[in-house]
Design an enzyme around this catalytic site. Structure first.
Site, PDB file in Angstrom:
ATOM      1  N   GLU A  33       7.307  74.001 -19.615  1.00 54.31           N
ATOM      2  CA  GLU A  33       8.568  74.841 -20.167  1.00 54.31           C
ATOM      3  C   GLU A  33       9.096  74.296 -20.837  1.00 54.31           C
ATOM      4  O   GLU A  33       9.554  72.405 -20.818  1.00 54.31           O
ATOM      5  CB  GLU A  33       9.299  74.769 -18.894  1.00 54.31           C
ATOM      6  N   LYS A 102      12.040  84.642 -19.975  1.00 53.70           N
ATOM      7  CA  LYS A 102      12.912  84.127 -17.854  1.00 53.70           C
ATOM      8  C   LYS A 102      13.701  85.201 -17.322  1.00 53.70           C
ATOM      9  O   LYS A 102      14.724  85.095 -18.283  1.00 53.70           O
ATOM     10  CB  LYS A 102      13.793  82.930 -18.698  1.00 53.70           C
ATOM     11  N   CYS A 143       9.305  79.203 -14.236  1.00 53.73           N
ATOM     12  CA  CYS A 143       9.774  78.365 -13.259  1.00 53.73           C
ATOM     13  C   CYS A 143      10.730  79.086 -12.032  1.00 53.73           C
ATOM     14  O   CYS A 143      10.112  80.078 -11.663  1.00 53.73           O
ATOM     15  CB  CYS A 143      11.252  77.610 -14.424  1.00 53.73           C
TER      16      CYS A 143
END
Length: 264
Positions: A33, A102, A143
């Site tokens: 990331e 995301k 994440c």
């Protein structure tokens, strides 16, 4: 890989590592990331690029030149004035075959621990992302997305036999939950999980927990990196996923007459 405040240096490092992995036989590479940008709101807007921008072109070309699938970690992507935490996926010919923005923004304020608010800069994505390879269908999230079991299950229901997660857990959440979450999502969905994180830099304003990881459908840790820069070559046996699902048929035993998970 270690992330610096130089985009060009980060991209050069990534390209070199991908090439080295491909020379050793890797067929799919995963970057961390925010691999080309320090993990800080003060950098996200400065480093942001549109899809098809300079970083995208370098990544596409690297995948093509090395004939390798590339899950290009994530970078700040800008579109119509909004900035997203975005992961691009390229096939062996350098063609983009997926993009994940995301979905769950990392907004936390832990007492005596880490505080961070991605929503100060980023907008949230809204798509469940899977893509096809000749090996298996692969799910992709970033994440904080991994903390929400519904998302991993939706990727699994869409046919994923492997979930890849570019991530940058910190020194508060990492020791507590990093391995736990990757093992649990692997067991929940009976598939391999892969987490790729930046190397740890104690001088950075945001210190990554590092410890990139691969977990099996049985919940075993197949490989775990340390805190320094490291390229890990790991064999993924997609047939093992099928074996585990046949031996312990969790997915087929779901009571969809009682409960159901669906996209809106």
């Amino acid at each position: 890989m270690k992330v610096t405040d130089s985009k060009q240096r980060n991209l050069k490092n990534a390209v070199e590592k991908i090439h080295a992995a491909a020379e050793q036989g890797a067929v799919l590479a995963v970057l961390p990331e925010m691999f080309n940008c320090p993990y800080s709101n003060s950098f996200f807007s400065r480093f942001a690029e549109p899809e098809g921008g300079p970083s995208w072109k370098i990544l596409s070309d690297t995948a093509k030149r090395n004939s390798i699938y590339l899950v290009a970690g994530s970078i700040p992507e800008v579109e119509n004035g909004s900035i997203y935490n975005t992961s691009y996926v390229f096939d062996r010919n350098g063609r983009q075959i997926a993009r994940h923005r995301k979905i769950h923004l990392f907004d936390i304020d832990i007492q005596d621990g880490q505080a961070f608010h991605e929503s100060e800069t980023f907008s949230a994505g809204n798509s469940v992302t899977v893509f096809d390879t000749e090996f298996c269908r692969i799910g992709l999230c970033i994440c904080f997305d991994l903390r929400f079991p519904e998302l991993s299950r939706l990727m699994t229901l869409k046919g994923a036999g492997l979930i890849i997660v570019p991530a940058a857990f910190n020194m508060t959440t990492g020791p507590a939950h990093w391995e736990l979450l990757f093992r649990q999502r692997a067991v929940d969905n009976q598939l391999f999980t892969i987490g790729a994180a930046p190397a740890r830099d104690e001088t950075s304003s945001y210190v990554s927990y590092a410890n990139s990881i691969v977990c099996s459908p049985w919940g075993d840790v197949v490989y775990r990196c340390g805190t320094a820069e490291e390229t890990a070559l790991v064999d993924i046996n997609s047939e093992y996923t099928k074996e585990i699902r046949a031996q312990l048929p969790l997915l087929s035993a779901r009571r969809t007459d009682v409960y159901e998970l669906r996209e809106p």
